[in-house]
Scaffold this motif. Structure first.
Motif, short mmCIF file in Angstrom:
data_model
loop_
_atom_site.label_atom_id
_atom_site.label_comp_id
_atom_site.label_asym_id
_atom_site.label_seq_id
_atom_site.Cartn_x
_atom_site.Cartn_y
_atom_site.Cartn_z
N LEU A 97 99.07 -40.27 -22.33
CA LEU A 97 100.41 -40.24 -22.95
C LEU A 97 101.07 -41.61 -22.89
CD1 LEU A 97 101.88 -36.86 -21.60
CD2 LEU A 97 100.76 -37.30 -23.79
N GLU A 98 100.34 -42.62 -22.36
CA GLU A 98 100.92 -43.96 -22.28
C GLU A 98 99.82 -44.99 -22.61
OE1 GLU A 98 102.29 -43.92 -18.20
OE2 GLU A 98 100.33 -44.48 -17.43
N HIS A 99 100.23 -46.19 -22.99
CA HIS A 99 99.26 -47.25 -23.28
C HIS A 99 98.67 -47.79 -21.98
CE1 HIS A 99 99.56 -47.30 -27.54
NE2 HIS A 99 100.87 -47.46 -27.52
N ARG A 100 97.47 -48.33 -22.07
CA ARG A 100 96.76 -48.94 -20.94
C ARG A 100 96.64 -47.94 -19.78
NH1 ARG A 100 98.17 -55.08 -19.94
NH2 ARG A 100 95.98 -54.89 -19.28
N PHE A 101 96.27 -46.74 -20.14
CA PHE A 101 96.11 -45.66 -19.13
C PHE A 101 94.74 -45.82 -18.47
CE2 PHE A 101 94.67 -41.32 -18.07
CZ PHE A 101 95.69 -40.93 -17.21
N SER A 102 94.70 -46.03 -17.14
CA SER A 102 93.40 -46.32 -16.51
C SER A 102 93.17 -45.55 -15.20
CB SER A 102 93.29 -47.82 -16.23
OG SER A 102 94.35 -48.20 -15.37
N GLU A 114 90.14 -48.46 -20.13
CA GLU A 114 91.58 -48.27 -20.35
C GLU A 114 91.75 -47.50 -21.65
OE1 GLU A 114 93.91 -51.83 -20.56
OE2 GLU A 114 94.26 -51.86 -18.40
N LEU A 115 92.64 -46.49 -21.63
CA LEU A 115 92.88 -45.71 -22.84
C LEU A 115 94.20 -46.13 -23.47
CD1 LEU A 115 92.05 -42.01 -21.80
CD2 LEU A 115 90.50 -43.74 -22.68
N SER A 116 94.26 -46.04 -24.80
CA SER A 116 95.55 -46.17 -25.49
C SER A 116 96.18 -44.79 -25.59
CB SER A 116 95.32 -46.70 -26.91
OG SER A 116 94.66 -47.94 -26.84
N ARG A 117 97.45 -44.77 -25.86
CA ARG A 117 98.15 -43.49 -25.98
C ARG A 117 97.49 -42.64 -27.07
NH1 ARG A 117 104.48 -43.52 -26.42
NH2 ARG A 117 104.29 -43.10 -28.63
N GLY A 118 97.24 -41.35 -26.76
CA GLY A 118 96.62 -40.45 -27.74
C GLY A 118 95.11 -40.39 -27.62
N GLN A 119 94.50 -41.32 -26.88
CA GLN A 119 93.04 -41.27 -26.69
C GLN A 119 92.67 -40.26 -25.61
OE1 GLN A 119 91.94 -45.52 -26.14
NE2 GLN A 119 90.68 -45.24 -27.97
N HIS A 120 91.41 -39.77 -25.70
CA HIS A 120 90.94 -38.77 -24.74
C HIS A 120 89.82 -39.33 -23.86
CE1 HIS A 120 92.75 -36.20 -27.87
NE2 HIS A 120 92.98 -35.37 -26.87
N VAL A 121 89.71 -38.77 -22.67
CA VAL A 121 88.59 -39.07 -21.78
C VAL A 121 88.12 -37.74 -21.20
CG1 VAL A 121 90.10 -39.49 -19.78
CG2 VAL A 121 87.79 -40.46 -19.80
N ILE A 122 86.79 -37.60 -20.99
CA ILE A 122 86.27 -36.40 -20.33
C ILE A 122 85.94 -36.77 -18.89
CG2 ILE A 122 84.42 -34.68 -20.25
CD1 ILE A 122 84.41 -34.71 -23.29
N VAL A 123 86.66 -36.14 -17.97
CA VAL A 123 86.47 -36.40 -16.54
C VAL A 123 85.72 -35.21 -15.94
CG1 VAL A 123 87.64 -36.77 -14.33
CG2 VAL A 123 88.56 -37.79 -16.43
N GLU A 124 84.59 -35.49 -15.30
CA GLU A 124 83.77 -34.42 -14.72
C GLU A 124 83.82 -34.52 -13.19
OE1 GLU A 124 79.12 -33.98 -14.11
OE2 GLU A 124 79.63 -33.85 -16.25
N VAL A 125 84.25 -33.42 -12.55
CA VAL A 125 84.33 -33.40 -11.08
C VAL A 125 83.39 -32.31 -10.56
CG1 VAL A 125 85.84 -33.20 -9.07
CG2 VAL A 125 86.78 -34.06 -11.24
#
Length: 614
Positions: free
Chosen positions: A42-47, A90-101
């Motif tokens: 939901l924010e720029h440079r999300f890391s 780093e993600l831009s706002r609106g981008q998705h990442v799949i996190v596997e735990v």
């Protein structure tokens, strides 16, 4: 806005979907799990992101398939432990990442109750059920455990082949576990976004029966036919709710009756309402609990409180909708009668907490407050009282139900605060703003104690209960022959419950009176748990020794805290039988739900250090 009960910063990122793989280990009482979370920035440079966990063993973390650095923060008394994950990108706002735990739960996970075969009705197979509300999902799945975050989910669950798994989702088939032929993998999908507290799982020796075009009941075979009879009106309630609130969007509406040790009345998990077997009265008279859980399909599950501080938005509207269903299926007088009973419950809660306790605010502050400690009938009944008061001011039930329906349509699939609810109220009734401005909003929402206005309810159905209770209270010994079986034949089971409740508010009746009451009304024969519970308390209070074993039997044959705790307390207060209460509790505690046994131990002043199940 942030959520005081979560570490997961819902203002920085949101989970859109969970993909779960769970393997249940009944020997060790753990779930070995892997969850893939689809997270949107939901924010720029999300890391980096933080997930909520409690007592989970984290084995590995990947992001988009790459191993990720993770750390766990200090453990908080009720929020658990933050899981901080550094993303490799780093993600831009609106981008998705799949996190596997990949992880494992603790045997003492607060969301999970592992029952031994002796704690079930069938006594042969073990059983597992979850209860995630309010903030316990984090002990079962690492997640953004906040009601402000809503996501879909898909799950595969591996269990021993003698057992059946169901979840708060639509069933999607089953296969032999490719890794172990003695196990079966059940699949589920939930395509309607929902908060984490509604993820639910049950595994046991389950059977089901169809009770309607979109409904089945599930339970152990000992209860399944009784449950099918008791809840046969489910489709009529669903249709009535749809007429009031709009289409039912969840597809399936099943009811699962849990083993007797389940400590609550019901839980509105989507597609699979949980219910206590104490609702099985034999005459469908306690099925209004199902009307309440059905109503949650709109208020709570479709439109959700943004944080637990706004819990009244879930429960006040659900009680309102439940009573509107009662009005449609029974009468307006029935709705008024139920509302009167609710006002009594509210008085009791306010008395228990103390009239100046901030937890009796309609909208309490939960900064550093465990939401479980705030749970009471206040959000239910103070919330209902506000909605009923507004209904009276704004033009009656049909007019106000129009507002409730538009509120559901506007905020469907989202989460909402009291402020947003109020803004919509003022917009919807824009021609009645002068009326709304006269409401003392501060007194209703942010002031402890009883509401500023006491509604005047129609007493038609209560008058007969009040009159009969007064006759018994005032009766001399010589008057007892004037009581006849016909006194109660004309009362509904709801009125009989009210009659006994009124007697419990007074000084104990003389022993001669309760013995006569049994002789003419035969209340010992009642299969309705609400009637039986009040009747046995009344008898023990009047020091009728024959009632003591019946009271202890009811306290231990089922484990719903609403019944078990007061019954044990009544016998404990009967000095002659204090030892009996303690010895029955000690003998039965192994078969009790740990939450129940822990609280009964406190009630009976049993030393917690020798409590095996605390």
């Amino acid at each position: 806005m942030s959520d005081p009960c979560s570490f997961s910063a819902p203002n920085r990122c949101v989970t859109k979907h969970l993909n779960l793989s769970l393997r249940l280990d009944f020997d060790r009482h753990v779930i070995r799990g892997r969850v893939e979370l689809t997270v949107e920035a939901l924010e720029h440079r999300f890391s980096s992101l933080t997930l909520d966990t409690r007592d989970l063993k984290i084995i590995s973390v990947k992001a988009n398939g790459q191993a990720s650095v993770f750390t766990t923060g200090p453990k908080h008394s009720f929020k658990g432990t933050p899981l901080d994950i550094t993303l490799p990108i780093e993600l831009s706002r609106g981008q998705h990442v799949i996190v596997e735990v990949t992880y494992e739960t603790s045997p003492s996970a607060t969301a999970l109750q592992w029952l031994t075969p002796e704690q079930t009705a069938g006594k042969k197979q073990p059983y597992l059920f979850s209860q995630c509300q309010a903030h316990h999902c984090r002990s079962m799945i690492p997640c953004q455990d906040s009601p402000s975050i809503k996501h879909t989910y898909y799950a595969q669950v591996s269990v021993p082949k003698d057992l059946v798994a169901v979840m708060s989702a639509v069933r999607d088939g089953q296969d032999v576990d490719p890794q172990d032929s003695s196990r079966v993998v059940y699949r589920f999908r939930q395509s309607v976004p929902m908060p984490s507290y509604l993820i639910a799982i049950v595994v046991g020796a389950l059977e089901s029966r169809e009770i309607g075009p979109r409904s089945r009941v599930w339970s152990e075979k000992e209860f399944v036919d009784k449950a099918a009879f008791e809840f046969s009106e489910t489709e009529a309630m669903l249709k009535t709710a749809e007429d009031l609130a709009g289409p039912y969007v969840w597809g399936q509406y099943d009811i699962l009756v849990l083993p007797p040790s389940f400590p609550y009345g019901g839980m509105e998990n989507p597609c699979l309402t949980f219910a206590t077997p104490t609702l099985l009265a034999g005459d469908k008279s306690l099925s209004n609990v199902i009307a309440h859980e059905i109503s949650h399909s709109w208020t709570g599950n479709l439109v959700t409180n943004k944080t637990w501080e706004h819990f009244w938005l879930n429960e006040g509207h659900t009680v309102y909708l439940e009573r509107m269903i009662g009005r449609s299926l029974e009468s307006e007088q029935f709705r008024q009668f139920k509302a009167m009973g609710g006002w009594k419950d509210l008085q009791e809660s306010v008395k228990t907490f103390g009239a100046d306790n901030p937890l009796t605010n309609l909208v309490p502050s939960l900064e550093e407050v465990d939401p479980d400690d705030a749970f009471s009938s206040v959000p239910y009944e103070k919330g209902f009282a506000l909605l009923y008061h507004l209904e009276e001011l704004l033009g009656g039930p049909e007019v106000f139900m129009g507002f409730v329906k538009s509120y559901i349509q506007l905020f469907a699939y989202g989460s909402v605060t009291s402020e947003q609810w109020k803004e919509h109220l003022f917009t919807y009734f824009k021609d009645k703003v002068d009326v709304l401005n006269k409401v003392d909003w501060n007194a209703w929402m942010f002031t402890p104690g009883m509401p500023p206005v006491k509604p005047q309810y129609d007493t038609t159905l209560a008058d007969a209960c009040i009159a009969l209770a007064q006759r018994w209270i005032k009766a001399e010994k010589s008057d007892l022959d004037s009581f006849k079986k016909s006194d109660v034949k004309v009362l509904s089971s709801h009125q009989l419950i009210e009659f006994l409740s009124l007697l419990l508010q007074e000084d104990p009746l003389p022993l001669t009176h309760v013995q006569k009451m049994q002789q003419v009304y035969d209340l010992n024969a009642s299969m309705n748990a609400e009637i039986r519970f009040r009747w046995l308390r009344l008898c023990v209070r009047s020091r009728w020794e024959e009632a003591v074993p019946l009271a202890l039997k009811m306290a231990t044959e089922q484990g719903r805290m609403k019944f078990t705790r007061p019954l044990f307390r009544e016998v404990f207060l009967f000095a002659k039988y204090r030892g009996e209460a303690l010895s029955v509790f000690q003998a039965q505690r192994g078969a009790m739900h740990p939450v129940t046994s822990g609280l009964v131990a406190k009630d009976l002043q049993v030393d917690a250090s020798n409590t095996s199940s605390l």
